[in-house]
Write an enzyme that holds these catalytic residues in place. Sequence first.
Site, PDB file in Angstrom:
ATOM      1  N   GLU A 148       0.856  -1.183   0.000  1.00  0.00           N
ATOM      2  CA  GLU A 148       0.000   0.000   0.000  1.00  0.00           C
ATOM      3  C   GLU A 148       0.896   1.237   0.000  1.00  0.00           C
ATOM      4  O   GLU A 148       1.881   1.283   0.723  1.00  0.00           O
ATOM      5  CB  GLU A 148      -0.842  -0.047   1.286  1.00  0.00           C
ATOM      6  CG  GLU A 148      -1.768   1.103   1.468  1.00  0.00           C
ATOM      7  CD  GLU A 148      -2.697   1.279   0.284  1.00  0.00           C
ATOM      8  OE1 GLU A 148      -3.440   0.349  -0.022  1.00  0.00           O
ATOM      9  OE2 GLU A 148      -2.651   2.359  -0.341  1.00  0.00           O
ATOM     10  N   HIS A 255      10.983  19.567   0.649  1.00  0.00           N
ATOM     11  CA  HIS A 255      10.723  20.643   1.608  1.00  0.00           C
ATOM     12  C   HIS A 255      11.637  20.457   2.808  1.00  0.00           C
ATOM     13  O   HIS A 255      11.474  19.519   3.592  1.00  0.00           O
ATOM     14  CB  HIS A 255       9.259  20.643   2.040  1.00  0.00           C
ATOM     15  CG  HIS A 255       8.326  20.858   0.890  1.00  0.00           C
ATOM     16  ND1 HIS A 255       8.198  22.081   0.265  1.00  0.00           N
ATOM     17  CD2 HIS A 255       7.524  20.008   0.215  1.00  0.00           C
ATOM     18  CE1 HIS A 255       7.349  21.977  -0.729  1.00  0.00           C
ATOM     19  NE2 HIS A 255       6.925  20.728  -0.794  1.00  0.00           N
ATOM     20  N   CYS A 264       5.685   5.470   9.484  1.00  0.00           N
ATOM     21  CA  CYS A 264       6.185   4.706   8.329  1.00  0.00           C
ATOM     22  C   CYS A 264       7.649   4.967   8.000  1.00  0.00           C
ATOM     23  O   CYS A 264       8.493   4.109   8.211  1.00  0.00           O
ATOM     24  CB  CYS A 264       5.319   4.985   7.114  1.00  0.00           C
ATOM     25  SG  CYS A 264       3.596   4.572   7.424  1.00  0.00           S
TER      26      CYS A 264
END
Length: 437
Positions: A148, A255, A264
């Site tokens: 996923e 960024h 994660c």
Amino acid sequence: MRVSVIGCGYLGAVHAACMAKLGHDVVGIDVDEQKIAELSTARAPFFEPGLEELLGEVQATGRLTFTTDMAAAEGSAVHFICVGTPQKKGENAADLRYVDAAALGLLPYLADGDLVVGKSTVPVGTAGRLAELIRDAQPGAHLAWNPEFLREGHAVQDTLSPDRFVYGVPGGSEDHAAAGVLDEVYATPRGMGTPRLVTDYATAELVKAAANSFLATKISFINAMAEVCDAAGADVTLLADAIGMDERIGRKFLHAGIGFGGGCLPKDIRSFMARAGELGADQALTFLREVDTINMRRRTRVVELTREMCGGSLLGQRITVLGAAFKPDSDDVRDSPALSIAAQLQLQGAVVTVTDPQALANAARRFPELNYELDIEEALRNADAVLLLTEWRQHRDLDPFATIQLVRNARILDGRNALDPQKWRAAGWTYRGMGRP
Ligand code: UGA
């Protein structure tokens, strides 16, 4: 199709709701009774934009139910494993106990022709091991690994129309029955043009580890540039704009700021290093240690900059931290850089107040010693320094002219380079960015 989803956390709850939205009959299963009670009444147990509306919509169709009883998986043709794989305590490796428990718990309910689909992020080799377990219990059932790639804060959209599907199947053959079943499950997004790649198990598992490692590396790269920019008096935001215009590089995930956190990226790069070590390929991933080190150095850097801004000592300084979540549009505080910085400042004698539109309850559970205030104006009142550490819209949109009336000392540290320095300086603030002069 009848589908079961085992594990109803950030991944599974969204997956279950989205599978129902795609037209399937779904049962979500989790051991956490509280979570199941909330989901059963169409309430999201965590903050994720659009999820609650979606739960309400699909539950009204009768296609989505939730239970704590694993037996409810019986009769489903497809069983998704969506449980967490946190970092092991005191080790870099992933803790697979929930994945193993989900697979073992499912075995008695598997029927001939069923497909078990792993979505959890696992160390390479896990799918092969689980496939054997399944084969021993129910020789007619199959396993596929289907990682996923959703981002928190965009989870519903990412699940309904992802960039790509990866199907890891035995032997990596497109003709394997599992690929056909997954094509049926994802018929709607596939019909809208989402591509899919069929691979062997190991490749599918590695795709996920490699993708998150690449993203983490990109962030640490730009944060390393921010360190050099700081030393040279250059501006990392302009540097990122300029290098990002090269299509090969791209501006996304460049960024600079206080670094990455969450449930994660940090644990995934560590578990990837640990697994590579077990496989004898540790040299290949030593750079990830540096990625991790650069990332952690950002947090120390913010504490040091805050001390400097406060005239050399943090003792008794009233610091307002804007943001507790690891990123905006989420209430997730797992390994949140904002909270970790807030806690370090507090330990060093500052009086820290944290504000966040969604994550305060989770933050208070993790760091009960910090002050929390939902109202931004109250949180800012009499501050000696303000730190923007999670770039929620509410924080980016703060008006420097109005805000300056609330604080005691007009000092702002923009940990995400999310503000317009000129505007804040014009309003009378001492502004500090990350890697900007
Ligand atoms: C990440 C990946 O982006 C997803 O593709 C993946 O599916 C997911 O992990 C997962 O493994 O489940 P997520 O943890 O939701 O998603 O968050 P990201 O959007 O990747 O952000 C991670 C951290 O990096 C945040 O703390 C964010 O503030 C920080 N970040 C991100 C930066 O510091 N700079 C950037 O340019 C981008």
